[in-house]
Design a protein around this motif. Structure first.
Motif, PDB file in Angstrom:
ATOM      1  N   UNK A 180      29.826  57.049  18.911  1.00  0.00           N
ATOM      2  CA  UNK A 180      28.903  56.919  20.039  1.00  0.00           C
ATOM      3  C   UNK A 180      27.818  55.910  19.674  1.00  0.00           C
ATOM      4  N   UNK A 181      27.707  54.832  20.490  1.00  0.00           N
ATOM      5  CA  UNK A 181      26.716  53.786  20.208  1.00  0.00           C
ATOM      6  C   UNK A 181      26.036  53.333  21.511  1.00  0.00           C
ATOM      7  N   UNK A 182      25.255  54.187  22.142  1.00  0.00           N
ATOM      8  CA  UNK A 182      24.617  53.822  23.407  1.00  0.00           C
ATOM      9  C   UNK A 182      23.446  52.868  23.229  1.00  0.00           C
ATOM     10  N   UNK A 183      23.228  52.006  24.239  1.00  0.00           N
ATOM     11  CA  UNK A 183      21.980  51.273  24.345  1.00  0.00           C
ATOM     12  C   UNK A 183      20.899  52.260  24.784  1.00  0.00           C
ATOM     13  N   UNK A 184      19.738  52.171  24.170  1.00  0.00           N
ATOM     14  CA  UNK A 184      18.602  53.006  24.575  1.00  0.00           C
ATOM     15  C   UNK A 184      17.341  52.430  23.954  1.00  0.00           C
ATOM     16  N   UNK A 185      16.218  52.592  24.658  1.00  0.00           N
ATOM     17  CA  UNK A 185      14.949  52.160  24.097  1.00  0.00           C
ATOM     18  C   UNK A 185      14.788  50.658  24.040  1.00  0.00           C
ATOM     19  N   UNK A 186      15.359  49.948  25.001  1.00  0.00           N
ATOM     20  CA  UNK A 186      15.153  48.506  25.124  1.00  0.00           C
ATOM     21  C   UNK A 186      14.246  48.266  26.338  1.00  0.00           C
ATOM     22  N   UNK A 187      14.796  48.402  27.535  1.00  0.00           N
ATOM     23  CA  UNK A 187      13.998  48.251  28.759  1.00  0.00           C
ATOM     24  C   UNK A 187      13.237  49.543  29.047  1.00  0.00           C
ATOM     25  N   UNK A 188      13.882  50.681  28.840  1.00  0.00           N
ATOM     26  CA  UNK A 188      13.234  51.980  29.032  1.00  0.00           C
ATOM     27  C   UNK A 188      12.619  52.440  27.713  1.00  0.00           C
ATOM     28  N   UNK A 189      11.726  53.398  27.805  1.00  0.00           N
ATOM     29  CA  UNK A 189      10.939  53.803  26.658  1.00  0.00           C
ATOM     30  C   UNK A 189      11.538  54.939  25.845  1.00  0.00           C
ATOM     31  N   UNK A 190      10.704  55.664  25.096  1.00  0.00           N
ATOM     32  CA  UNK A 190      11.183  56.717  24.201  1.00  0.00           C
ATOM     33  C   UNK A 190      12.030  57.783  24.870  1.00  0.00           C
ATOM     34  N   UNK A 191      11.775  58.088  26.147  1.00  0.00           N
ATOM     35  CA  UNK A 191      12.559  59.126  26.820  1.00  0.00           C
ATOM     36  C   UNK A 191      14.035  58.758  26.868  1.00  0.00           C
ATOM     37  N   UNK A 192      14.330  57.487  26.980  1.00  0.00           N
ATOM     38  CA  UNK A 192      15.717  57.037  26.988  1.00  0.00           C
ATOM     39  C   UNK A 192      16.381  57.306  25.644  1.00  0.00           C
ATOM     40  N   UNK A 193      15.638  57.058  24.572  1.00  0.00           N
ATOM     41  CA  UNK A 193      16.179  57.314  23.229  1.00  0.00           C
ATOM     42  C   UNK A 193      16.383  58.813  23.016  1.00  0.00           C
TER      43      UNK A 193
END
Length: 338
Positions: free
Chosen positions: A191-204
């Protein structure tokens, strides 16, 4: 004059469609009867060069749909592998987006076949190990997301090592894709999702809690939450960082403002990657130069790549041995041949 790559590099985050060379794109367009907005490689290179986000989207959809066949995808992998190897890459984990092709009537199986053939060709022709991580594009029907996961499992013996999640992060949080990622995990795919680039900590946090990630792609906005930053460090969660991409897309205004030093100071392991090198006009050595200007240590970047790579143990051990054998103290300055 040719700059010789001074040290080995592991790249874990490159979108193959975003790495397509203008020459390869022109050839594919001619074969497939696809009309590009310009006629020459030089014009295409300038057209694709990043100006702003709206232009990036416009140029992406005006060019990358020229890639339509197994041959196109195979050649794309081999072409980028050759370019990355010339800049020191010894291992790649590359992204492709099979769900994006459905609206053009291209079966996802065709996409998987072509990219997997390309990974095999890179090994046979270049001796470079390439592993693949198909992305679910956020916003697709959840049944399509689950089918992507099933195909990732079906092709895991042909180089697919993980399932990704890309696209419009701010509009589509990770939680609805949990079932697709559970299918992949049950089938032995990472599992290698994109997260925490455009959206903030909640996405991570959403990705950590629902997608069981092996790595986080980007993750740089973790610096906005000290508790999350500590958690990533404690987990040894490797982040795929793309400094110049983050500048282009407005995540940070300048490379000097990038949160990479804060990630390193917190003990978070990071790799350095190109993301979409053709559109962002950067190659792997450019990204490394940017990271080094921010205090990143090449050996630590390599070790994080070994830790984060989802290859089989024998390949990981070869990479670790390569890192141990390299003279890192002598690699701080690139050599030049003429």
């Amino acid at each position: 004059m040719t700059v010789v790559a001074p040290y080995p590099k592991i790249e874990l985050h490159v979108h193959l469609e975003g790495a397509v060379s203008p020459e390869l794109l022109l050839a594919a367009a001619r074969r497939n009867g696809f009309t590009l907005p310009v006629a020459t490689a030089a014009e295409l290179r300038e057209f694709m060069r990043f100006r702003d986000f709206d232009h990036f989207i416009e140029s992406w959809f005006a060019t990358t749909p020229a890639l339509q066949t197994e041959r196109d995808y195979r050649e794309l992998v081999l072409d980028y592998a050759r370019r990355a190897q010339a800049r020191g890459a010894v291992y790649l984990e590359a992204i492709f987006s099979p769900t994006d092709k459905l609206t053009a009537g291209i079966a996802m199986e065709t996409v998987f076949e072509g990219f997997c053939d390309g990974a095999a060709a890179a090994r046979e022709q270049l001796g470079l190990e390439v592993r693949l991580t198909p992305d679910i594009t956020r916003g697709v029907d959840l049944d399509v997301a689950k089918q992507t996961a099933r195909l990732a499992v079906a092709y895991k013996d042909r180089g697919v090592v993980a399932l990704g999640l890309g696209g419009a992060e701010a509009q589509f949080p990770p939680e609805p894709y949990a079932e697709a990622f559970a299918i992949a995990r049950a089938g032995g795919v990472g599992s290698v999702p994109h997260a925490g680039e455009v959206a903030g900590p909640a996405s991570i946090r959403g990705a950590l809690e629902t997608l069981a990630p092996d790595r986080i792609r980007h993750g740089v906005r973790a610096v906005e939450d000290p508790g999350l930053l500590r958690e990533l460090a404690d987990r040894g969660m490797v982040l795929d960082v793309c400094v110049l991409s983050n500048v282009c897309l407005g995540v940070v205004p300048r490379a000097e403002d990038h949160p990479l030093p804060r990630l390193l100071a917190a003990g978070v392991p990071v790799t350095v990657n190109t993301d979409d090198p053709t559109f962002f006009a950067c190659e792997l050595d450019d990204e490394h130069a940017a990271a080094r200007s921010l205090g990143a240590d090449p050996r630590a970047l390599f070790d994080a790549g070994v830790a984060g790579a989802l290859c089989e143990p024998a390949v990981r051990e070869r990479l670790r041995a390569l890192g141990d054998a390299h003279d890192w103290d002598g690699s701080s300055r690139p050599s030049v041949t003429s």
